[in-house]
Design a protein around this motif. Structure first.
Motif, short mmCIF file in Angstrom:
data_model
loop_
_atom_site.label_atom_id
_atom_site.label_comp_id
_atom_site.label_asym_id
_atom_site.label_seq_id
_atom_site.Cartn_x
_atom_site.Cartn_y
_atom_site.Cartn_z
N GLY A 102 -21.28 -8.18 -26.87
CA GLY A 102 -21.15 -8.05 -25.42
C GLY A 102 -20.45 -6.78 -25.01
O GLY A 102 -20.81 -6.16 -23.99
N LEU A 103 -19.46 -6.35 -25.77
CA LEU A 103 -18.75 -5.11 -25.46
C LEU A 103 -19.70 -3.92 -25.49
O LEU A 103 -19.66 -3.04 -24.63
N ARG A 104 -20.59 -3.90 -26.48
CA ARG A 104 -21.53 -2.79 -26.62
C ARG A 104 -22.67 -2.89 -25.60
O ARG A 104 -23.15 -1.86 -25.11
N ILE A 105 -23.09 -4.11 -25.31
CA ILE A 105 -24.15 -4.29 -24.31
C ILE A 105 -23.68 -3.82 -22.94
O ILE A 105 -24.41 -3.17 -22.20
N SER A 106 -22.44 -4.15 -22.61
CA SER A 106 -21.87 -3.73 -21.33
C SER A 106 -21.84 -2.21 -21.21
O SER A 106 -22.18 -1.64 -20.17
N GLU A 107 -21.46 -1.54 -22.29
CA GLU A 107 -21.43 -0.08 -22.29
C GLU A 107 -22.84 0.50 -22.15
O GLU A 107 -23.06 1.48 -21.42
N LEU A 108 -23.80 -0.10 -22.83
CA LEU A 108 -25.19 0.38 -22.80
C LEU A 108 -25.78 0.23 -21.40
O LEU A 108 -26.44 1.15 -20.89
N VAL A 109 -25.54 -0.92 -20.76
CA VAL A 109 -26.07 -1.15 -19.41
C VAL A 109 -25.48 -0.13 -18.44
O VAL A 109 -26.20 0.45 -17.61
N THR A 110 -24.18 0.11 -18.55
CA THR A 110 -23.52 1.08 -17.67
C THR A 110 -24.07 2.48 -17.89
O THR A 110 -24.31 3.23 -16.93
N LEU A 111 -24.30 2.84 -19.14
CA LEU A 111 -24.84 4.16 -19.47
C LEU A 111 -26.23 4.34 -18.88
O LEU A 111 -26.54 5.39 -18.31
N ARG A 112 -27.07 3.34 -18.99
CA ARG A 112 -28.45 3.45 -18.52
C ARG A 112 -28.55 3.44 -16.99
O ARG A 112 -29.50 3.97 -16.44
N GLU A 113 -27.58 2.82 -16.33
CA GLU A 113 -27.61 2.82 -14.87
C GLU A 113 -27.22 4.18 -14.31
O GLU A 113 -27.55 4.50 -13.17
N GLY A 114 -26.52 4.98 -15.11
CA GLY A 114 -26.19 6.34 -14.71
C GLY A 114 -25.41 6.41 -13.41
O GLY A 114 -24.40 5.74 -13.23
N LYS A 115 -25.93 7.22 -12.45
CA LYS A 115 -25.25 7.41 -11.17
C LYS A 115 -25.21 6.13 -10.34
O LYS A 115 -24.37 5.99 -9.45
N ASN A 116 -26.12 5.21 -10.63
CA ASN A 116 -26.15 3.96 -9.88
C ASN A 116 -25.15 2.93 -10.39
O ASN A 116 -24.97 1.88 -9.78
N ALA A 117 -24.50 3.25 -11.51
CA ALA A 117 -23.54 2.32 -12.08
C ALA A 117 -22.30 2.21 -11.20
O ALA A 117 -21.83 3.20 -10.66
N LYS A 118 -21.80 1.02 -11.05
CA LYS A 118 -20.58 0.81 -10.28
C LYS A 118 -19.76 -0.29 -10.93
O LYS A 118 -20.29 -1.15 -11.64
N ARG A 119 -18.48 -0.24 -10.69
CA ARG A 119 -17.58 -1.24 -11.26
C ARG A 119 -17.45 -2.41 -10.30
O ARG A 119 -16.97 -2.25 -9.18
N GLU A 120 -17.91 -3.57 -10.72
CA GLU A 120 -17.83 -4.75 -9.86
C GLU A 120 -16.39 -5.22 -9.76
O GLU A 120 -15.69 -5.35 -10.77
N ILE A 121 -15.94 -5.45 -8.54
CA ILE A 121 -14.55 -5.87 -8.33
C ILE A 121 -14.47 -7.26 -7.70
O ILE A 121 -13.38 -7.78 -7.48
N LYS A 122 -15.63 -7.85 -7.41
CA LYS A 122 -15.67 -9.19 -6.85
C LYS A 122 -16.20 -10.16 -7.90
O LYS A 122 -17.14 -9.85 -8.64
N LEU A 123 -15.61 -11.34 -7.93
CA LEU A 123 -15.98 -12.33 -8.93
C LEU A 123 -17.45 -12.69 -8.84
O LEU A 123 -18.16 -12.71 -9.86
N LEU A 124 -17.94 -12.97 -7.66
CA LEU A 124 -19.34 -13.35 -7.50
C LEU A 124 -20.28 -12.22 -7.88
O LEU A 124 -21.33 -12.44 -8.49
#
Length: 234
Positions: A102-124
């Motif tokens: 999961g740690l690596r998958i999370s990094e990969l998803v963030t990398l592939r989203e590029g400029k569209n990647a954002k850090r979710e700060i809401k639980l939902l």
């Protein structure tokens, strides 16, 4: 974990679909072996060998053969079973393996989203991110439902009617309490930890007449996460 029904009613956040989308399969011949190499022309006209590790991570690769993955995962379960002291210990080992994935998958998803990647700060928002984006990255489809417990405000559930990783795994009757989806629970837990939403995630088989392999991933958040969410909503 024991086969069980999730206690109390729940409120659907993302309604369950009537029929899960079919999961596309790819012949095993299309999945390159890590050691496979392909010659390519280098500067000066000489040939050099390139491997799968030279591929760009930003580009989404083809799907992995389902039969190959199932064989590998069944071997992993058998290997861990020999080391485990019981069903609960075996599930914990699968959960820890999923956590590292999961740690690596999370990094990969963030990398592939590029400029569209954002850090979710809401639980939902982070739960919807796992339900949709993470699930599609791993399994090629979204999870079937995301629900919140009506009795416990710190509990949520992600539901998969037909978990891909256990589709061809047969559990002996004397180990019927074993949930091989514990590895997916570990993946969910790792992604949540990465977004600072500490939680304990467990997998439970809750079958129905229409979905005999239905699995519920019960997410119980740490009290500090709930307090932070309530403070932010005031």
């Amino acid at each position: 974990m024991d086969n069980m029904s999730i206690p109390g009613p729940s409120t659907p956040i993302i309604p369950s679909s009537k029929a899960p989308a079919p999961i596309p399969r790819t012949p095993s011949s299309t999945m390159p072996h890590p050691s496979a190499t392909t010659p390519s022309k280098a500067v000066g006209g000489s040939l050099r060998k390139t491997s799968i590790y030279d591929k760009n991570l930003h580009r989404k690769s083809g799907q992995v053969s389902l039969s190959s993955f199932t064989f590998l995962y069944s071997e992993i379960i058998q290997y861990m079973q020999k080391q485990a002291s019981g069903i609960q210990d075996l599930e914990q080992r699968l959960n820890r393996l999923g956590y590292h994935m999961g740690l690596r998958i999370s990094e990969l998803v963030t990398l592939r989203e590029g400029k569209n990647a954002k850090r979710e700060i809401k639980l939902l928002s982070v739960l919807q991110f796992i339900h949709t984006t993470v699930w599609k990255t791993i399994f090629g489809k979204s999870a079937d439902a995301l629900e919140r417990s009506q009795e416990n405000t710190d509990e949520y559930m992600i539901i998969d009617h037909a978990p891909l990783i256990t589709q061809f795994i047969s559990v002996p009757k004397d180990m019927s309490q074993l949930s091989c989806s514990a590895i997916t629970a570990g993946i969910i837990e790792a992604v949540l930890d990465g977004y600072q939403f500490t939680a304990n995630v467990t997998a439970h088989s809750v079958e129905t007449d229409d979905h005999p392999d239905r699995t519920v991933f019960l997410i119980k958040f740490d009290p500090s996460v709930v307090d932070r969410e309530e403070s932010a909503s005031r």
